[in-house]
Enzyme design. Structure first.
Site, mmCIF file in Angstrom:
data_model
loop_
_atom_site.group_PDB
_atom_site.id
_atom_site.type_symbol
_atom_site.label_atom_id
_atom_site.label_comp_id
_atom_site.label_asym_id
_atom_site.label_seq_id
_atom_site.Cartn_x
_atom_site.Cartn_y
_atom_site.Cartn_z
ATOM 1 N N ASN A 112 124.823 28.133 49.847
ATOM 2 C CA ASN A 112 124.100 28.132 50.880
ATOM 3 C C ASN A 112 124.603 29.228 52.037
ATOM 4 O OD1 ASN A 112 122.532 25.933 49.834
ATOM 5 N ND2 ASN A 112 124.206 24.834 50.477
ATOM 6 N N GLU B 17 118.228 24.843 46.056
ATOM 7 C CA GLU B 17 118.235 25.469 44.848
ATOM 8 C C GLU B 17 117.644 24.629 43.811
ATOM 9 O OE1 GLU B 17 121.187 27.988 43.464
ATOM 10 O OE2 GLU B 17 120.073 28.924 42.007
ATOM 11 N N GLY C 154 127.858 21.981 40.197
ATOM 12 C CA GLY C 154 129.212 22.186 40.646
ATOM 13 C C GLY C 154 129.546 22.644 42.072
ATOM 14 N N GLU D 183 131.208 30.880 44.410
ATOM 15 C CA GLU D 183 130.121 30.693 45.683
ATOM 16 C C GLU D 183 130.364 31.400 46.866
ATOM 17 O OE1 GLU D 183 128.162 28.700 44.610
ATOM 18 O OE2 GLU D 183 129.217 27.828 42.953
HETATM 19 N N1 PHE Z 1 123.682 28.397 42.311
HETATM 20 C C1 PHE Z 1 124.772 27.522 41.992
HETATM 21 C C2 PHE Z 1 125.705 28.359 41.666
HETATM 22 O O1 PHE Z 1 125.561 28.786 40.422
HETATM 23 C C3 PHE Z 1 124.277 26.339 40.943
HETATM 24 C C4 PHE Z 1 123.343 25.257 41.313
HETATM 25 C C5 PHE Z 1 121.947 25.481 41.028
HETATM 26 C C6 PHE Z 1 123.787 24.418 42.499
HETATM 27 C C7 PHE Z 1 121.069 24.483 41.349
HETATM 28 C C8 PHE Z 1 122.719 23.357 42.502
HETATM 29 C C9 PHE Z 1 121.555 23.565 42.115
HETATM 30 O O2 PHE Z 1 126.840 28.765 42.186
HETATM 31 ZN ZN ZN Z 2 126.435 30.738 40.797
#
Ligand code: PHE
Ligand code: ZN
Length: 850
Positions: free
Chosen positions: A258, A122, A254, A291
């Site tokens: 996935n 991401e 943080g 998460e």
């Molecule tokens: N999607 C993750 C979260 O908020 C954050 C994230 C974004 C981690 C981009 C890594 C890279 O839980």
């Molecule tokens: Zn998130």
């Protein structure tokens, strides 16, 4: 490769993908500098569009071969991917590329951390792994084979088969590429199980590097609690037989949700009483929940495009806030969240980086993982919750999951669900997503013949690119109190929709004292002409804990602002009120600790600036110091008892009750240290058997100018523990005297264990420099210069983390001409760096444009 003119992407340019994917097979032959990725992707023309152009994203890939239906594809490589001639029916794409995880210091795509391979995809990292339509509206089931000489080989979904040096994984749930993950390394699992309410047994593993096994228990429990909570509250069950969490030391954020394989910054998952503070435990519990909750809000229902980021993030933050409130204390959680919102999001909204909760354009999407998207995004959902009520909120959520499961959605879809579930017209409410800036809400009152009128006026200042603002729907929770402290009108939700609006209360026998914006029912700045008697009254009597705390905060701010602007002395009325609150045993210790904390220096600067005063960081620093000392003197005789009464003697538990007591005890200790040269703190330091007490004692000693010995001991004790050493690095910079801060930071970077490739360590030092306002904004300009020096160095290594840290400079317009000029010089110096990353280019441009 550097883009001459970075491209800007617009929400309004969205077009559906030309091809969809119904199957992906990936084979990874792992090697540190030459990993081969072999892909086999089955493409199907998208029936929803006539566009048949074929483009695959790809960056920093060495293409070895590419075939379409078994024939050479002869692709044309572009700076950001490739194009090729394709048939007008379904076809199979096969490619082999080579990548170099060992030299990937950007920590995006496939990279190595401390001997292990891991991924971060991401938002747009998958394109650094192989050629692919790297956009969230292309969802597919993935089959993955990993070949590598490492004991543990993990990917998403369920294990299919494995042997010596290889493993195969299959994820049945179609997902966008950003949720792909792979981990390979020498890892140890702490395992458990969770049985879902429909009776499915899920295997849980928390994987860590050897040596970290003693820090997994809490995280595993937090995962189980989250799984249970999401079933109980949202009716959401987990949907695979396995859930893996992996801790990595080098990570930009943080953690990452996935599918079935969450990857965590070790600081966001590893915990033990000896090495983690109460605050760490609470944060870890919240991030694990966050998460995990993404499995439904993000993964099963994902975003159509990255402009919709708040669809998953705002909602998931709202859910993790609800979880923490349920696990711990609701008022304490609300107050902490509002503190954070004001510190980060209001600051963002008031400066050059202000943007919509749903942005409309970006150059680098990584720059939009912001407090506005996350925290204001969550506030917007909180307002929806309050407006429609609990029952309808959960009805709408059920409809959302039912209607959109398996889809990539937009904010329009989200709003439509609430409209359909409740029959409300949310057209105006939607402005919260499309209008940046924090509304200022001014209230005045009138008392005529038993009728009490509250007259509200809302106004949002212009933000970059948005000169004109329209009125928002603002839910204002109000309660009215009588002078004896009883509540005559319990909390009532007013729904403001006009620019100016009056609400009347009839049949009252006395003029009430209003408690406005209870629970902080909307993310606005409230202005009300009041006085300190009334604030003290609300601090003593308000039945709404948020507003009770808010009254105390307003008192403290008023005192500080007068000290700074008028040179007054700390006033006794305030000191008495604070003392009374501190010693009120009927109140939760955690609440009392929050009520005793003074506003942060940055908060005071923000407040001064909003009222037309140019803040002087040195004066603010001085005033906070003077006021703390005055509080200490005023409570001189109470502090030892307050400390003793709240010192926890039972074995350490990271729960709300104990941590609340420790917070109050440590508040007392820090005041005491201003009077006893750190004697009590030294005693606590020597006796501490947990990090909360050890670290707070160390802070007190440093502040008292008596920290050298303890700092050396601390280093000796913890030099082998990176996460604890991050605290040691950070604290010294954060608590340095203003004139020393930049030099302290610089000196720490000269140590062998300062590794700028590790974002946690870099942030420990430079996040702390930005978090020491008088040090960062010291008139010498050393703070600015040192920060810029290091941002320039880091840009080459890790653009994402560099870009995020540029926000240290985003308040520059608040300050005097000298400081503005010095900051501008540094921003220009950063901008002039050859090959500056796209990430940092965008940030610096936006900050300077204001
Ligand atoms: N999607 C993750 C979260 O908020 C954050 C994230 C974004 C981690 C981009 C890594 C890279 O839980
Ligand atoms: Zn998130």
């Amino acid at each position: 490769m550097k883009d001459a003119a970075p491209q800007t992407f617009y929400l309004s340019d969205y077009t559906p993908p030309a091809f969809l994917i119904d199957e992906v097979s990936l084979t990874f032959r792992l090697a540190p500098e030459a990993t081969r990725v072999i892909s086999r992707i089955h493409f199907v023309p998208n029936p929803d569009t006539t566009d048949r152009s074929f483009f695959l994203h790809g960056e920093q890939l060495k293409l070895i071969s590419a075939k379409i239906d078994g024939h050479d594809a002869n692709p044309t490589l572009t700076p950001h991917g490739l194009t090729a001639e394709v048939p007008d029916h379904e076809f199979t794409w096969e490619a082999e590329v080579e990548i170099s995880p060992a030299t990937n210091t950007a920590l995006e795509g496939l990279y190595m951390s401390n001997g292990m391979y891991c991924t971060q995809c991401e938002a747009e990292g998958f394109r650094k792994i192989t050629y692919y339509p790297d956009r969230p509206d292309v969802m597919a089931p993935f089959h993955v084979r990993i070949e590598g000489d490492l004991p543990v080989l993990l990917s998403n979904g369920n294990p299919v088969d494995q042997g010596e040096g290889w493993a195969e994984w299959s994820d049945p749930w179609p997902k966008p590429a950003y949720l792909f993950a792979l981990v390979a390394g020498d890892l140890r699992a702490t395992s458990g199980t969770f049985t879902t309410r429909s009776g499915n047994e899920v295997a849980l593993n928390l994987w860590v590097r050897p040596g970290d096994e003693g820090k997994t228990e809490f995280g595993l429990q937090a995962l189980k609690d989250s799984m249970k909570w999401d079933e109980d509250v949202y009716g959401r069950e987990y949907d695979l037989d396995l859930f893996n969490i992996v801790a990595v030391h080098d990570f930009n954020m943080g953690a990452m949700e996935n599918k079935g394989l969450n990857i965590f910054n070790s600081s966001a998952v590893l915990a033990s009483p000896e090495t983690s503070t109460d605050a760490n435990f609470e944060r870890i519990e919240g991030i694990i929940a966050h998460e995990y909750f993404h499995n439904w809000t993000g993964n099963r229902i994902t975003c159509r495009d990255w402009f919709q980021l708040c669809l998953k993030e705002g909602l998931t933050v709202f859910r993790d806030q609800q979880f923490t409130s349920d696990m711990r204390s609701e008022p304490v959680k609300r107050i902490s969240d509002v503190l954070m919102l004001r510190a980060r999001q209001f600051r963002e909204d008031a400066g050059p980086l202000a943007h919509n909760v749903r942005p409309e354009s970006y150059q680098e999407i990584n720059n939009f993982y912001t407090a506005t998207v996350y925290e204001k995004g969550a506030e917007v959902i909180g307002m929806l919750y309050r407006l429609v009520g609990e029952t309808d909120y959960y009805r709408a959520l059920d409809m959302y999951f039912q209607r959109h499961d398996g889809q990539a959605c937009t904010i329009e879809d989200w709003i439509a669900v609430f409209e359909d579930a409740t029959g409300r017209d949310l057209t105006q409410f939607k402005r919260w997503y499309t209008q940046a800036g924090t509304p200022h809400l001014t209230v005045t009152e009138e008392w005529v013949n038993g009728t009490y009128n509250l007259y509200f006026k809302q106004e949002t200042k212009p933000t970059p690119g948005q000169p004109d603002k329209q009125p928002l729907v603002i839910p204002i929770a109000v309660g009215l109190l009588a002078h004896d402290g009883s509540e005559i009108v319990p909390t009532t939700l007013l729904e403001m929709t006009e620019a100016e609006q009056t609400f009347s209360f009839d049949g009252l026998t006395e003029r009430p004292i209003p408690s406005i914006l209870r629970e902080f029912s909307a993310p606005v700045v409230l202005h009300r002409d009041t006085n300190n008697q009334e604030r003290a009254f609300l601090l003593a009597h308000d039945t709404d804990p948020f507003n009770k705390w808010e009254a105390g905060r307003a008192l403290a701010k008023d005192v500080l602002v007068r000290m700074i602007t008028k040179g007054t002395k700390p006033d006794t009325g305030f000191l008495d009120a604070l003392r009374q609150m501190a010693l009120d045993d009927t109140q939760d210790p955690a609440f009392r600790a929050l009520a005793m904390a003074l506003p942060s220096q940055d908060d005071i600067a923000q407040t001064l600036y909003a009222s037309g005063v140019t803040p002087d960081p040195m004066a603010i620093y001085g005033a906070v110091k003077t006021l703390s000392r005055a509080i200490a003197e005023h409570m001189k005789d109470d502090l030892p008892a307050l400390l003793a009464a709240n010192t926890v003697t039972e074995p350490y538990l990271p729960n709300a009750e104990q941590s609340g007591k420790r917070a109050l005890a440590n508040t007392a200790l820090s005041l005491l240290s201003k009077l006893d040269n750190g004697a009590a703190a030294q005693a606590q330091y020597d006796a501490a058997d947990n990090m909360t007490q050890q670290l707070s004692a160390l802070s007190c000693l440093i502040r008292a100018g008596a920290g050298a010995d303890a700092l050396a001991k601390f280093e000796q004790q913890w030099h082998g523990d990176r996460l604890v050493m991050d605290k040691w690095f950070g604290l010294q910079v954060m608590l340095a005297e203003p004139e020393d801060a930049a030099q302290v930071a610089q000196t720490l970077t000269e140590r062998a264990d300062f590794d700028m490739k590790n974002p946690n360590r870099f942030r420990a030092v430079f996040g702390a420099l930005a978090g020491n306002p008088a040090g960062f904004h010291h008139p010498s300009g050393d703070g600015y210069r040192t920060m810029a020096d290091w941002l320039i160095k880091l840009d080459t290594v890790n653009p994402q983390t560099t870009a995020r840290m540029c926000s240290a400079f985003d308040t520059w317009k608040r300050y005097d001409a000298d400081r503005q000029a010095m900051i501008r010089d540094q921003l220009e110096r950063i901008a002039a760096k050859p090959d500056l990353s796209r990430d940092v280019t965008e940030m610096v441009e936006r900050i300077m444009a204001a």
